[in-house]
Design an enzyme around this catalytic site. Structure first.
Site, PDB file in Angstrom:
ATOM      1  N   GLY A  22      46.777  28.754  90.655  1.00 20.96           N
ATOM      2  CA  GLY A  22      48.128  28.236  90.886  1.00 20.96           C
ATOM      3  C   GLY A  22      48.861  29.020  91.970  1.00 20.96           C
ATOM      4  N   ASP A  42      37.435  33.084  95.225  1.00 17.99           N
ATOM      5  CA  ASP A  42      37.666  32.682  93.842  1.00 17.99           C
ATOM      6  C   ASP A  42      36.288  32.406  93.226  1.00 17.99           C
ATOM      7  OD1 ASP A  42      40.504  31.479  92.421  1.00 17.99           O
ATOM      8  OD2 ASP A  42      38.617  31.095  91.384  1.00 17.99           O
ATOM      9  N   SER A  83      44.212  34.658  83.512  1.00 23.89           N
ATOM     10  CA  SER A  83      45.673  34.716  83.610  1.00 23.89           C
ATOM     11  C   SER A  83      46.383  34.325  82.317  1.00 23.89           C
ATOM     12  CB  SER A  83      46.148  33.806  84.746  1.00 23.89           C
ATOM     13  OG  SER A  83      45.855  32.457  84.434  1.00 23.89           O
ATOM     14  N   TYR A 144      44.851  40.039  76.991  1.00 20.40           N
ATOM     15  CA  TYR A 144      45.188  39.794  78.402  1.00 20.40           C
ATOM     16  C   TYR A 144      46.122  40.890  78.922  1.00 20.40           C
ATOM     17  CZ  TYR A 144      47.880  37.599  82.213  1.00 20.40           C
ATOM     18  OH  TYR A 144      48.543  37.335  83.390  1.00 20.40           O
ATOM     19  N   ARG A 182      63.571  31.744  77.738  1.00 27.11           N
ATOM     20  CA  ARG A 182      62.900  32.978  78.153  1.00 27.11           C
ATOM     21  C   ARG A 182      62.710  33.012  79.675  1.00 27.11           C
ATOM     22  NH1 ARG A 182      57.547  33.781  79.167  1.00 27.11           N
ATOM     23  NH2 ARG A 182      56.855  35.954  79.173  1.00 27.11           N
TER      24      ARG A 182
HETATM   25  P1  NAI Z   1      45.347  31.119  87.717  1.00 30.22           P
HETATM   26  O1  NAI Z   1      44.582  31.222  86.448  1.00 30.22           O
HETATM   27  O2  NAI Z   1      45.797  29.781  88.151  1.00 30.22           O
HETATM   28  O3  NAI Z   1      44.501  31.779  88.898  1.00 30.22           O
HETATM   29  C1  NAI Z   1      43.610  32.845  88.698  1.00 30.22           C
HETATM   30  C2  NAI Z   1      42.371  32.571  89.502  1.00 30.22           C
HETATM   31  O4  NAI Z   1      41.430  33.622  89.273  1.00 30.22           O
HETATM   32  C3  NAI Z   1      41.675  31.249  89.096  1.00 30.22           C
HETATM   33  O5  NAI Z   1      41.568  30.387  90.205  1.00 30.22           O
HETATM   34  C4  NAI Z   1      40.332  31.697  88.569  1.00 30.22           C
HETATM   35  O6  NAI Z   1      39.267  30.798  88.904  1.00 30.22           O
HETATM   36  C5  NAI Z   1      40.143  33.066  89.231  1.00 30.22           C
HETATM   37  N1  NAI Z   1      39.217  33.897  88.467  1.00 30.22           N
HETATM   38  C6  NAI Z   1      39.155  34.036  87.119  1.00 30.22           C
HETATM   39  N2  NAI Z   1      38.139  34.826  86.780  1.00 30.22           N
HETATM   40  C7  NAI Z   1      37.552  35.225  87.933  1.00 30.22           C
HETATM   41  C8  NAI Z   1      36.423  36.029  88.232  1.00 30.22           C
HETATM   42  N3  NAI Z   1      35.705  36.610  87.265  1.00 30.22           N
HETATM   43  N4  NAI Z   1      36.089  36.190  89.529  1.00 30.22           N
HETATM   44  C9  NAI Z   1      36.797  35.587  90.513  1.00 30.22           C
HETATM   45  N5  NAI Z   1      37.859  34.806  90.297  1.00 30.22           N
HETATM   46  C10 NAI Z   1      38.232  34.633  89.014  1.00 30.22           C
HETATM   47  O7  NAI Z   1      46.594  32.112  87.576  1.00 30.22           O
HETATM   48  P2  NAI Z   1      47.916  32.182  88.444  1.00 30.22           P
HETATM   49  O8  NAI Z   1      49.030  31.608  87.683  1.00 30.22           O
HETATM   50  O9  NAI Z   1      47.652  31.685  89.803  1.00 30.22           O
HETATM   51  O10 NAI Z   1      48.159  33.763  88.494  1.00 30.22           O
HETATM   52  C11 NAI Z   1      47.620  34.549  89.518  1.00 30.22           C
HETATM   53  C12 NAI Z   1      47.631  36.003  89.061  1.00 30.22           C
HETATM   54  O11 NAI Z   1      48.952  36.384  88.742  1.00 30.22           O
HETATM   55  C13 NAI Z   1      46.781  36.234  87.824  1.00 30.22           C
HETATM   56  O12 NAI Z   1      46.149  37.503  87.955  1.00 30.22           O
HETATM   57  C14 NAI Z   1      47.784  36.280  86.703  1.00 30.22           C
HETATM   58  O13 NAI Z   1      47.348  37.116  85.639  1.00 30.22           O
HETATM   59  C15 NAI Z   1      49.003  36.861  87.418  1.00 30.22           C
HETATM   60  N6  NAI Z   1      50.254  36.412  86.789  1.00 30.22           N
HETATM   61  C16 NAI Z   1      50.709  35.131  86.990  1.00 30.22           C
HETATM   62  C17 NAI Z   1      51.905  34.724  86.410  1.00 30.22           C
HETATM   63  C18 NAI Z   1      52.476  33.371  86.665  1.00 30.22           C
HETATM   64  O14 NAI Z   1      53.603  33.129  86.236  1.00 30.22           O
HETATM   65  N7  NAI Z   1      51.787  32.460  87.336  1.00 30.22           N
HETATM   66  C19 NAI Z   1      52.656  35.631  85.527  1.00 30.22           C
HETATM   67  C20 NAI Z   1      52.069  36.926  85.372  1.00 30.22           C
HETATM   68  C21 NAI Z   1      50.927  37.299  85.996  1.00 30.22           C
HETATM   69  C1  15L Z   2      51.440  35.266  82.640  1.00 30.47           C
HETATM   70  O1  15L Z   2      50.976  36.403  82.716  1.00 30.47           O
HETATM   71  C2  15L Z   2      50.628  34.071  82.890  1.00 30.47           C
HETATM   72  O2  15L Z   2      49.642  34.315  83.867  1.00 30.47           O
HETATM   73  C3  15L Z   2      51.452  32.867  83.267  1.00 30.47           C
HETATM   74  O3  15L Z   2      50.626  31.714  83.166  1.00 30.47           O
HETATM   75  C4  15L Z   2      52.669  32.719  82.365  1.00 30.47           C
HETATM   76  O4  15L Z   2      52.280  32.460  81.072  1.00 30.47           O
HETATM   77  C5  15L Z   2      53.481  33.996  82.443  1.00 30.47           C
HETATM   78  O5  15L Z   2      52.702  35.126  82.170  1.00 30.47           O
HETATM   79  C6  15L Z   2      54.670  33.994  81.481  1.00 30.47           C
HETATM   80  O6  15L Z   2      54.795  34.921  80.695  1.00 30.47           O
HETATM   81  O7  15L Z   2      55.486  33.080  81.571  1.00 30.47           O
END
Ligand code: NAI
Ligand code: 15L
Length: 273
Positions: A22, A42, A83, A144, A182
């Site tokens: 995302g 990815d 994530s 996580y 939240r």
């Molecule tokens: P997402 O789940 O959409 O993207 C994470 C990507 O990492 C996915 O495309 C997935 O295929 C890839 N991935 C997973 N395992 C893998 C592996 N073993 N090797 C290579 N790639 C791998 O998550 P999003 O929302 O884009 O978040 C991006 C980062 O930000 C994540 O690390 C997430 O924990 C962190 N984050 C995001 C938040 C949000 O509000 N979107 C909130 C807090 C943290």
């Molecule tokens: C995260 O860490 C997740 O990656 C995201 O998908 C949301 O759930 C976010 O926290 C949140 O707390 O809203």
């Protein structure tokens, strides 16, 4: 997308992990404006490389592949990994082994700076009536959050021992709009996400620093005073969405842990159920 990039092109090659996810899709066109070459990776398939892009599909748990991935990279924006709250095995692969492999590859390839997408879930068991800052003790709300706390510590070790700088970004909730009470506290707009990442990439001195990834939200339970040196100034705010969010969720149940703790639904999620 910001109307004007914050800086002229600064980097020869940036690496964006998690580029099919995302936030990876949000940052892909934006980061291109700050580098001559953007390497995207990815475990999932990526859209075809455009001019100025290189695409590498790989698993971060694959150490030799990670070693190759970091070659010729100036700085990393590390979003890749699990994530959400899941079972241990994918978290182990993506967020424990994967983050170690990334930093080892950074060390061996002489990469000097990483923006690490950590999460508010490192702090999920603090209450929403408490304000935490960069020095507050981690209180992960599940496997996580625990894995992200590990990643933050890996980053600190590689700073203390090898001088690799990391901006740890404990992202709140980065989505198009805040939709819950939240999220009025945790929301990070996509434009502010870009501002934050670019601030971290271009700040003169980062060391190992922690910043909460939020917009300018009145009810934030995070204090970013100790990250002033990063120079991040959010321009958006969840406050503009408050009337519609409060109309959709008029009351809060103070006996419900998912509404009391900062981690929200994550404090009850996962295999512990
Ligand atoms: P997402 O789940 O959409 O993207 C994470 C990507 O990492 C996915 O495309 C997935 O295929 C890839 N991935 C997973 N395992 C893998 C592996 N073993 N090797 C290579 N790639 C791998 O998550 P999003 O929302 O884009 O978040 C991006 C980062 O930000 C994540 O690390 C997430 O924990 C962190 N984050 C995001 C938040 C949000 O509000 N979107 C909130 C807090 C943290
Ligand atoms: C995260 O860490 C997740 O990656 C995201 O998908 C949301 O759930 C976010 O926290 C949140 O707390 O809203």
């Amino acid at each position: 997308m910001l109307d004007h990039p914050l800086t002229p092109i600064t980097f020869q090659r940036l690496l964006l992990t998690g580029a099919a996810g995302g936030l990876g899709r949000v940052l892909r066109p934006r980061l291109k404006r700050y580098c001559a070459s953007l390497r995207l990776t990815d475990i999932a398939p990526l859209d075809a490389a455009q001019v100025g892009e290189e695409c590498v599909q790989m698993d971060l748990a694959d150490a030799p592949a990670a070693q190759k991935l970091l070659q010729g990279v100036d700085a990393v924006v590390h979003l890749g990994g699990v994530s959400t709250e899941q079972t241990w095995e994918p978290i182990l692969a993506g967020n424990i082994v994967g983050v170690y492999n990334l930093y080892e590859a950074a060390r061996k390839n002489g990469v000097k700076r990483v923006i690490f997408a950590s999460s508010n879930h490192v702090m999920g068991f603090w209450r929403q009536d408490q304000v935490v800052d960069a020095d507050s003790a981690p209180r992960p709300d599940g496997l996580y959050g625990l894995s992200k706390a590990f990643g933050e510590d890996v980053a600190r070790l590689y700073w203390d021992r090898f001088g690799i700088e990391t901006l740890v970004v404990r992202i709140g909730s980065s989505f198009p709009e805040p939709t819950t009470r939240r999220m009025l506290a945790t929301w990070l707009s996509y434009d502010d996400l870009e501002r934050l990442v670019v601030s971290g990439l271009t700040a003169p001195v980062v060391g190992w620093s922690v910043i909460y990834g939020i917009s300018d939200n009145a009810t934030a339970f995070y204090d970013n005073t100790k990250a002033r040196h990063i120079g991040y100034r959010p321009r958006d705010s969840a406050d503009a969405f408050r009337p519609q969010v409060e109309a959709a969720q008029p009351t809060i149940d103070l006996s419900d842990p998912t509404q009391i703790y900062q981690g929200g639904a994550f404090v009850r999620a996962g295999h512990f159920e």
